[in-house]
Enzyme design. Sequence first.
Site, mmCIF file in Angstrom:
data_model
loop_
_atom_site.group_PDB
_atom_site.id
_atom_site.type_symbol
_atom_site.label_atom_id
_atom_site.label_comp_id
_atom_site.label_asym_id
_atom_site.label_seq_id
_atom_site.Cartn_x
_atom_site.Cartn_y
_atom_site.Cartn_z
ATOM 1 C CG PHE A 118 41.449 38.534 43.033
ATOM 2 C CD1 PHE A 118 40.489 39.509 43.238
ATOM 3 C CD2 PHE A 118 41.135 37.437 42.254
ATOM 4 C CE1 PHE A 118 39.225 39.382 42.670
ATOM 5 C CE2 PHE A 118 39.869 37.309 41.684
ATOM 6 C CZ PHE A 118 38.909 38.286 41.894
ATOM 7 C CG ASP A 189 47.769 39.541 39.495
ATOM 8 O OD1 ASP A 189 47.433 40.352 38.603
ATOM 9 O OD2 ASP A 189 47.079 38.560 39.823
ATOM 10 C CE1 TYR A 214 38.692 40.614 34.248
ATOM 11 C CE2 TYR A 214 39.739 38.960 32.861
ATOM 12 C CZ TYR A 214 39.353 39.403 34.107
ATOM 13 O OH TYR A 214 39.623 38.636 35.202
ATOM 14 C CE LYS A 215 40.056 42.441 37.237
ATOM 15 N NZ LYS A 215 40.922 41.680 38.135
ATOM 16 N NE ARG A 361 35.934 46.656 43.537
ATOM 17 C CZ ARG A 361 36.517 45.735 42.785
ATOM 18 N NH1 ARG A 361 37.793 45.430 42.963
ATOM 19 N NH2 ARG A 361 35.840 45.102 41.846
#
Length: 402
Positions: A118, A189, A214-215, A361
């Site tokens: 990312f 990560d 938060y995912k 996605r």
Amino acid sequence: MTDFKATRQLFQIPDGMTYLVGNSLGPMPHTAQTRVENLMKRDWANQIVGGWRSGGENKQGWFVQPGQIGDRIGKLIGAPAGSTIVGDTLSLKVYQALGAALAMRPDRKIILSDAGNFPTDLYMVQSLIKSLRQGHELKIVGPHKIAEHLNEQVAALLITEVDYRTSQLHSMKDLTAKAHKVGALTVWDLAHSAGALPIDVTETQADFAVGCTYKFLNGGPGAPAFIYVAPKHLSQTEPLLAGWMGHAQPFDFDTEYKPSPTIERMRVGTPPVLGMAALDGALDVWDQVELSDIRTKTIELGQMLVELIGEKRPQLKLESPVDPHKRGSHLAFSHPNGYAIVQALIADKIMADFRAPDTIRFAITPLYIGAEDLAYAVDKLAHILASDSWDKPQFMAMGKVT
Ligand SMILES: *Cc1c(COP(=O)(O)O)cnc(C)c1O
């Protein structure tokens, strides 16, 4: 066995919406809402500054919550109590973890990462290199070439377990073992893994791990990040961002920094109490689910989605690994008009997302998504493509957030 019909009831999802973006921001668990309401109406309202204190009826212990919540997350990633703590943002935790790893390998200058990582992770490396001014170098290789670039010049491998774009799943166990063989440290990560798949930082011997909440953990927009430090490294772990809350005795107000002997040393400043309340409430969901059940169901539903799309819309190309055991919890498909197709889906209340240049996605989150949701979404998708209804000016305009 996790009862997925029951878990769906734990979330607030608007009527008629099919939510396939839990990899970006999870929906709100009712328990998160209750916790925040209690904080606002009861704790902050009445206790005010007393809320920081622990040990009494009117004392919420906000000060010690980062470690308590860290331990709850620790259980989901195979970390022993006292090795995980929450705070700040993932970007900052990447910086801290990598800085600590580099300080433990002062003679080595290469930081290895991959092109699928990312961007913020890579930006943080670049800014860390600039701050340190010790001649470090970031080496970015293809996502399938990491193992072959691990050698004795590498100080640390910084890698995201599940690629945010393709969903490729890297083997924590194999890459950590290979890194250790050449004397390099690992920073994992877990942004797209925590709450999505079983993880075991202890068994895989990861040195450092970081992630956001938060995912797949559904902690709410802006919920604090987490950081794990392998217990054997703790005493040599330099906090890098040395804030007063990571001090051994913050309330001594010493002019000299002395790191806490515990995982508290990875704290920086005042924790986000409102965000922690939502996260702590959201974590109640995990008291009644098994990550291994989630993984099994994710694979089953993912296969179903691949087959349905393959049957109905072969012009969408699967960009994720074909083997479901080699991917995480979202599926990526490419299409040259991906952006407009996603906007047309959203107009039909099928929430999916787009990542430049052409990736669509769909996140598979069995806690609140089932087979009938996927069948419905694919029907809508097939209709959008068959009728070219995506081909409209309002679906082409790019917003600031995709
Ligand atoms: C989502 C995500 C981030 C986001 O970082 P923030 O600091 O929370 O904005 C970082 N890294 C990865 C790999 C991610 O998937």
